[in-house]
Design a protein around this motif. Structure first.
Motif, PDB file in Angstrom:
ATOM      1  N   GLU A  40      10.698 -72.813  69.998  1.00  0.00           N
ATOM      2  CA  GLU A  40      10.822 -71.981  71.196  1.00  0.00           C
ATOM      3  C   GLU A  40       9.501 -71.256  71.381  1.00  0.00           C
ATOM      4  OE1 GLU A  40      13.267 -71.264  73.550  1.00  0.00           O
ATOM      5  OE2 GLU A  40      14.331 -72.979  72.699  1.00  0.00           O
ATOM      6  N   GLU A  41       8.954 -71.315  72.576  1.00  0.00           N
ATOM      7  CA  GLU A  41       7.667 -70.674  72.856  1.00  0.00           C
ATOM      8  C   GLU A  41       7.713 -69.175  72.585  1.00  0.00           C
ATOM      9  OE1 GLU A  41       4.833 -70.012  76.708  1.00  0.00           O
ATOM     10  OE2 GLU A  41       5.795 -71.960  76.490  1.00  0.00           O
ATOM     11  N   ASN A  42       8.848 -68.550  72.845  1.00  0.00           N
ATOM     12  CA  ASN A  42       8.990 -67.100  72.663  1.00  0.00           C
ATOM     13  C   ASN A  42       9.481 -66.720  71.272  1.00  0.00           C
ATOM     14  OD1 ASN A  42       8.147 -66.434  75.293  1.00  0.00           O
ATOM     15  ND2 ASN A  42      10.163 -66.927  76.081  1.00  0.00           N
ATOM     16  N   GLY A  43       9.439 -67.641  70.344  1.00  0.00           N
ATOM     17  CA  GLY A  43       9.851 -67.356  68.969  1.00  0.00           C
ATOM     18  C   GLY A  43      11.299 -67.711  68.725  1.00  0.00           C
ATOM     19  N   LEU A  44      11.613 -67.927  67.463  1.00  0.00           N
ATOM     20  CA  LEU A  44      12.961 -68.320  67.060  1.00  0.00           C
ATOM     21  C   LEU A  44      13.422 -67.447  65.911  1.00  0.00           C
ATOM     22  CD1 LEU A  44      15.233 -70.510  67.417  1.00  0.00           C
ATOM     23  CD2 LEU A  44      14.131 -71.733  65.543  1.00  0.00           C
ATOM     24  N   SER A  45      14.645 -66.986  66.010  1.00  0.00           N
ATOM     25  CA  SER A  45      15.261 -66.184  64.947  1.00  0.00           C
ATOM     26  C   SER A  45      16.638 -66.746  64.649  1.00  0.00           C
ATOM     27  CB  SER A  45      15.418 -64.723  65.382  1.00  0.00           C
ATOM     28  OG  SER A  45      14.191 -64.140  65.677  1.00  0.00           O
ATOM     29  N   ALA A  46      17.103 -66.465  63.452  1.00  0.00           N
ATOM     30  CA  ALA A  46      18.468 -66.826  63.076  1.00  0.00           C
ATOM     31  C   ALA A  46      19.202 -65.545  62.715  1.00  0.00           C
ATOM     32  CB  ALA A  46      18.467 -67.775  61.888  1.00  0.00           C
ATOM     33  N   ARG A  47      20.404 -65.397  63.246  1.00  0.00           N
ATOM     34  CA  ARG A  47      21.283 -64.283  62.859  1.00  0.00           C
ATOM     35  C   ARG A  47      22.435 -64.919  62.099  1.00  0.00           C
ATOM     36  NH1 ARG A  47      23.192 -61.306  67.710  1.00  0.00           N
ATOM     37  NH2 ARG A  47      24.411 -63.185  67.987  1.00  0.00           N
ATOM     38  N   ALA A  48      22.565 -64.535  60.827  1.00  0.00           N
ATOM     39  CA  ALA A  48      23.580 -65.144  59.971  1.00  0.00           C
ATOM     40  C   ALA A  48      24.472 -64.067  59.371  1.00  0.00           C
ATOM     41  CB  ALA A  48      22.922 -65.944  58.860  1.00  0.00           C
ATOM     42  N   VAL A  60      29.301 -67.430  56.959  1.00  0.00           N
ATOM     43  CA  VAL A  60      30.489 -67.339  57.797  1.00  0.00           C
ATOM     44  C   VAL A  60      30.153 -67.884  59.181  1.00  0.00           C
ATOM     45  CG1 VAL A  60      32.143 -65.752  58.861  1.00  0.00           C
ATOM     46  CG2 VAL A  60      31.353 -65.350  56.522  1.00  0.00           C
ATOM     47  N   SER A  61      29.007 -67.468  59.721  1.00  0.00           N
ATOM     48  CA  SER A  61      28.542 -67.961  61.020  1.00  0.00           C
ATOM     49  C   SER A  61      27.060 -67.684  61.150  1.00  0.00           C
ATOM     50  CB  SER A  61      29.303 -67.287  62.166  1.00  0.00           C
ATOM     51  OG  SER A  61      28.971 -65.922  62.233  1.00  0.00           O
ATOM     52  N   TYR A  62      26.433 -68.441  62.041  1.00  0.00           N
ATOM     53  CA  TYR A  62      25.041 -68.155  62.368  1.00  0.00           C
ATOM     54  C   TYR A  62      24.778 -68.546  63.814  1.00  0.00           C
ATOM     55  CZ  TYR A  62      23.669 -73.086  62.078  1.00  0.00           C
ATOM     56  OH  TYR A  62      23.552 -74.430  62.298  1.00  0.00           O
ATOM     57  N   ASP A  63      23.788 -67.891  64.393  1.00  0.00           N
ATOM     58  CA  ASP A  63      23.313 -68.208  65.732  1.00  0.00           C
ATOM     59  C   ASP A  63      21.803 -68.321  65.674  1.00  0.00           C
ATOM     60  OD1 ASP A  63      25.768 -68.006  67.306  1.00  0.00           O
ATOM     61  OD2 ASP A  63      25.672 -65.852  66.893  1.00  0.00           O
ATOM     62  N   LEU A  64      21.260 -69.209  66.473  1.00  0.00           N
ATOM     63  CA  LEU A  64      19.825 -69.275  66.662  1.00  0.00           C
ATOM     64  C   LEU A  64      19.513 -68.548  67.959  1.00  0.00           C
ATOM     65  CD1 LEU A  64      19.205 -72.981  65.635  1.00  0.00           C
ATOM     66  CD2 LEU A  64      18.699 -70.918  64.319  1.00  0.00           C
ATOM     67  N   ASP A  80      19.898 -79.733  55.748  1.00  0.00           N
ATOM     68  CA  ASP A  80      18.875 -79.215  54.834  1.00  0.00           C
ATOM     69  C   ASP A  80      18.373 -77.844  55.277  1.00  0.00           C
ATOM     70  OD1 ASP A  80      17.615 -80.467  57.035  1.00  0.00           O
ATOM     71  OD2 ASP A  80      15.768 -80.752  55.896  1.00  0.00           O
ATOM     72  N   GLU A  81      18.329 -77.607  56.593  1.00  0.00           N
ATOM     73  CA  GLU A  81      17.916 -76.297  57.105  1.00  0.00           C
ATOM     74  C   GLU A  81      18.982 -75.242  56.806  1.00  0.00           C
ATOM     75  OE1 GLU A  81      15.188 -77.843  60.838  1.00  0.00           O
ATOM     76  OE2 GLU A  81      17.356 -77.608  61.141  1.00  0.00           O
ATOM     77  N   GLU A  82      20.259 -75.620  56.957  1.00  0.00           N
ATOM     78  CA  GLU A  82      21.337 -74.694  56.608  1.00  0.00           C
ATOM     79  C   GLU A  82      21.312 -74.373  55.121  1.00  0.00           C
ATOM     80  OE1 GLU A  82      25.296 -75.612  57.935  1.00  0.00           O
ATOM     81  OE2 GLU A  82      24.585 -76.153  59.934  1.00  0.00           O
TER      82      GLU A  82
END
Length: 95
Positions: A40-48, A60-64, A80-82
């Motif tokens: 993503e041009e504006n950066g990528l984060s994961a909330r887990a 339990v859950s995650y969102d990108l 493998d990323e998870e």
């Protein structure tokens, strides 16, 4: 390949003691190569949200998320990323 660049972690409160184990929310900034479908041009984060019960950690859950806007992206990580995400969370649990 994902690179974890920075993170925050908070204990998820359970005021009614309904949930088993402890829950933590991780927000992790990710660096992704431009040729990766997750880029993503504006950066990528994961909330887990992770659960720790009897010394076992599971997601339990995650969102990108797009980092700058917080917009939830409709992508899933590969296995493998998870697995790398689980390992990162396990290694960075609060003491």
């Amino acid at each position: 390949m994902l690179t974890f660049t920075s993170y925050t972690v908070e204990n998820v409160r359970d005021p009614f003691n309904i949930l088993s184990g402890k829950r933590y929310e991780f927000v992790i900034n990710l660096e992704v190569p431009e040729d990766d479908e997750l880029y993503e041009e504006n950066g990528l984060s994961a909330r887990a949200i992770v659960k720790v019960e009897e010394e076992q950690l599971s997601i339990v859950s995650y969102d990108l998320l797009e980092t700058t806007t917080g917009r939830i992206l409709d992508f899933d990580m590969e296995e493998d990323e998870e697995a790398a995400l689980v390992l990162f969370c396990k290694e960075h649990l609060p003491a």
